[in-house]
Design a protein around this motif. Structure first.
Motif, PDB file in Angstrom:
ATOM      1  N   THR A  24      -6.104  -5.092  13.907  1.00  0.00           N
ATOM      2  CA  THR A  24      -4.710  -4.913  14.269  1.00  0.00           C
ATOM      3  C   THR A  24      -4.610  -3.759  15.258  1.00  0.00           C
ATOM      4  N   MET A  25      -3.977  -4.009  16.386  1.00  0.00           N
ATOM      5  CA  MET A  25      -3.732  -2.966  17.379  1.00  0.00           C
ATOM      6  C   MET A  25      -2.369  -2.331  17.128  1.00  0.00           C
ATOM      7  N   LEU A  26      -2.337  -0.997  17.144  1.00  0.00           N
ATOM      8  CA  LEU A  26      -1.091  -0.248  17.031  1.00  0.00           C
ATOM      9  C   LEU A  26      -0.786   0.319  18.411  1.00  0.00           C
ATOM     10  N   LEU A  27       0.211  -0.257  19.069  1.00  0.00           N
ATOM     11  CA  LEU A  27       0.539   0.104  20.444  1.00  0.00           C
ATOM     12  C   LEU A  27       1.881   0.821  20.498  1.00  0.00           C
ATOM     13  N   GLY A  28       2.161   1.401  21.655  1.00  0.00           N
ATOM     14  CA  GLY A  28       3.438   2.068  21.859  1.00  0.00           C
ATOM     15  C   GLY A  28       3.317   3.137  22.932  1.00  0.00           C
ATOM     16  N   ARG A  29       4.469   3.549  23.444  1.00  0.00           N
ATOM     17  CA  ARG A  29       4.490   4.611  24.448  1.00  0.00           C
ATOM     18  C   ARG A  29       3.978   5.921  23.839  1.00  0.00           C
ATOM     19  N   ASN A  30       3.616   6.867  24.688  1.00  0.00           N
ATOM     20  CA  ASN A  30       3.252   8.202  24.218  1.00  0.00           C
ATOM     21  C   ASN A  30       4.404   8.795  23.413  1.00  0.00           C
ATOM     22  N   GLY A  31       4.077   9.380  22.271  1.00  0.00           N
ATOM     23  CA  GLY A  31       5.099   9.997  21.442  1.00  0.00           C
ATOM     24  C   GLY A  31       5.826   9.044  20.518  1.00  0.00           C
ATOM     25  N   ALA A  32       5.379   7.788  20.446  1.00  0.00           N
ATOM     26  CA  ALA A  32       6.066   6.796  19.611  1.00  0.00           C
ATOM     27  C   ALA A  32       5.794   7.002  18.126  1.00  0.00           C
ATOM     28  N   GLY A  33       4.706   7.723  17.795  1.00  0.00           N
ATOM     29  CA  GLY A  33       4.384   7.979  16.391  1.00  0.00           C
ATOM     30  C   GLY A  33       3.115   7.314  15.910  1.00  0.00           C
ATOM     31  N   LYS A  34       2.297   6.842  16.824  1.00  0.00           N
ATOM     32  CA  LYS A  34       1.096   6.084  16.431  1.00  0.00           C
ATOM     33  C   LYS A  34       0.077   6.976  15.701  1.00  0.00           C
ATOM     34  N   THR A  35      -0.260   8.118  16.292  1.00  0.00           N
ATOM     35  CA  THR A  35      -1.220   9.018  15.660  1.00  0.00           C
ATOM     36  C   THR A  35      -0.681   9.548  14.343  1.00  0.00           C
ATOM     37  N   THR A  36       0.598   9.873  14.298  1.00  0.00           N
ATOM     38  CA  THR A  36       1.213  10.336  13.050  1.00  0.00           C
ATOM     39  C   THR A  36       1.098   9.275  11.971  1.00  0.00           C
ATOM     40  N   THR A  37       1.227   8.016  12.349  1.00  0.00           N
ATOM     41  CA  THR A  37       1.096   6.925  11.380  1.00  0.00           C
ATOM     42  C   THR A  37      -0.309   6.900  10.791  1.00  0.00           C
ATOM     43  N   LEU A  38      -1.342   6.990  11.639  1.00  0.00           N
ATOM     44  CA  LEU A  38      -2.710   6.994  11.129  1.00  0.00           C
ATOM     45  C   LEU A  38      -2.957   8.184  10.210  1.00  0.00           C
ATOM     46  N   ARG A  39      -2.504   9.339  10.624  1.00  0.00           N
ATOM     47  CA  ARG A  39      -2.737  10.554   9.833  1.00  0.00           C
ATOM     48  C   ARG A  39      -1.965  10.513   8.511  1.00  0.00           C
ATOM     49  N   THR A  40      -0.813   9.859   8.506  1.00  0.00           N
ATOM     50  CA  THR A  40      -0.044   9.720   7.270  1.00  0.00           C
ATOM     51  C   THR A  40      -0.734   8.750   6.317  1.00  0.00           C
ATOM     52  N   ILE A  41      -1.268   7.649   6.853  1.00  0.00           N
ATOM     53  CA  ILE A  41      -2.026   6.714   6.013  1.00  0.00           C
ATOM     54  C   ILE A  41      -3.191   7.440   5.345  1.00  0.00           C
ATOM     55  N   MET A  42      -3.848   8.301   6.101  1.00  0.00           N
ATOM     56  CA  MET A  42      -5.039   9.003   5.617  1.00  0.00           C
ATOM     57  C   MET A  42      -4.695  10.184   4.722  1.00  0.00           C
ATOM     58  N   GLY A  43      -3.409  10.485   4.570  1.00  0.00           N
ATOM     59  CA  GLY A  43      -2.997  11.588   3.706  1.00  0.00           C
ATOM     60  C   GLY A  43      -3.108  12.948   4.341  1.00  0.00           C
ATOM     61  N   MET A  44      -3.384  13.004   5.639  1.00  0.00           N
ATOM     62  CA  MET A  44      -3.516  14.283   6.321  1.00  0.00           C
ATOM     63  C   MET A  44      -2.146  14.905   6.581  1.00  0.00           C
ATOM     64  N   TRP A  45      -1.147  14.056   6.772  1.00  0.00           N
ATOM     65  CA  TRP A  45       0.251  14.461   6.747  1.00  0.00           C
ATOM     66  C   TRP A  45       0.911  13.657   5.645  1.00  0.00           C
ATOM     67  N   ARG A  46       1.719  14.290   4.844  1.00  0.00           N
ATOM     68  CA  ARG A  46       2.302  13.654   3.678  1.00  0.00           C
ATOM     69  C   ARG A  46       3.590  12.928   4.027  1.00  0.00           C
ATOM     70  N   ALA A  47       3.702  11.690   3.580  1.00  0.00           N
ATOM     71  CA  ALA A  47       4.929  10.938   3.791  1.00  0.00           C
ATOM     72  C   ALA A  47       6.061  11.567   2.982  1.00  0.00           C
ATOM     73  N   ALA A  48       7.203  11.760   3.630  1.00  0.00           N
ATOM     74  CA  ALA A  48       8.368  12.320   2.945  1.00  0.00           C
ATOM     75  C   ALA A  48       9.105  11.256   2.137  1.00  0.00           C
ATOM     76  N   ALA A  49       8.926   9.990   2.538  1.00  0.00           N
ATOM     77  CA  ALA A  49       9.564   8.881   1.831  1.00  0.00           C
ATOM     78  C   ALA A  49       8.788   7.611   2.163  1.00  0.00           C
ATOM     79  N   GLY A  50       9.019   6.579   1.367  1.00  0.00           N
ATOM     80  CA  GLY A  50       8.365   5.301   1.603  1.00  0.00           C
ATOM     81  C   GLY A  50       7.093   5.150   0.786  1.00  0.00           C
TER      82      GLY A  50
END
Length: 241
Positions: free
Chosen positions: A34-60
């Motif tokens: 699965t490719m995760l695409l989007g413009r710069n700043g769309a939140g792609k890297t944050t999504t990966l880091r949140t999945i990995m627990g490096m940044w904690r999800a505030a909700a969801g």
């Protein structure tokens, strides 16, 4: 339908005072890429880091293989068979190529057959086996970062811009390696700006915009719809060969 290997529902992430993810929702089917695409700043890297627990999800909620991993520590997530290759590569610059891979093989000695397969894809790692990783070129460091993630079988690979800074010949080797992984033991979720690479490898695609997933579907249909590409990404794939 089979339950997805990875599922995100309503995921929100804050970094300091900034609200980055605004209810991210998408599924990653087991097998394939699965490719995760989007413009710069769309939140792609944050999504990966949140999945990995490096940044904690505030909700969801984030589920892996039916298990809620939203609040699990990163080491525990890794033990489930998830590996993350950040854009920053995260290698040990003072250690040799060999030492970097030995450390990544957490379950025991490196499997020689698998190591030979990696050398076949990334020949420079064999050539510079005893060289400190900090002396490698940018592209060679990227190869090493990917090799560290795949030195042992992983169920899910999260990879952030793997082709950044790589020469075309190395990108071709990366395509071969990822194709073999996705057709075999691993599921891959890849952030990428090289649309030609994305189109060649992606089975499905999720496109992010302003901290949300604006589109999810098959890569073939997305690659054929230049108007949708223009709307979501600001340019068409055909402009990036």
């Amino acid at each position: 339908m089979a339950e997805p290997l990875l599922s995100l529902r309503g995921v929100q992430t804050h970094i300091g005072h900034y609200h980055i993810l605004h209810g991210v929702e998408f599924d990653v089917a087991e097998g394939g890429l699965t490719m995760l695409l989007g413009r710069n700043g769309a939140g792609k890297t944050t999504t990966l880091r949140t999945i990995m627990g490096m940044w904690r999800a505030a909700a969801g909620e984030i589920r892996f293989d039916g298990r809620d991993i939203t609040n699990m520590p990163t080491p525990d997530i890794a033990r489930l068979g998830i590996a993350y290759v950040p854009e920053s590569m995260a290698i040990f610059a003072d250690l040799t190529v060999q030492e970097n891979l030995v450390l990544a093989a957490r379950s025991g000695p490196m499997d020689q057959k698998r190591l030979d397969w990696i050398f076949g894809r990334f020949e420079a790692l064999k050539r510079f086996w005893m060289l400190p990783a900090g002396l490698l070129s940018g592209g060679q460091k990227q190869m090493l970062a990917v090799a560290r993630a795949i030195i042992e079988p992983r169920r899910l690979l999260l990879i952030d811009e793997p082709t950044k800074g790589l020469a075309p010949a190395i990108i071709a080797n990366m395509i071969d390696a990822f194709r073999e992984l996705k057709d075999g033991e691993s599921t891959l979720l890849v952030v990428e700006q090289n649309f030609a690479f994305a189109r060649q490898l992606g089975d499905s695609v999720a496109v992010m915009d302003d901290g949300r997933v604006a589109h999810q579907g098959g890569m073939a249909a997305f690659a054929a719809d230049s108007a949708l590409q223009q709307h979501l990404l600001g340019l068409g794939m055909d402009t990036h060969q």
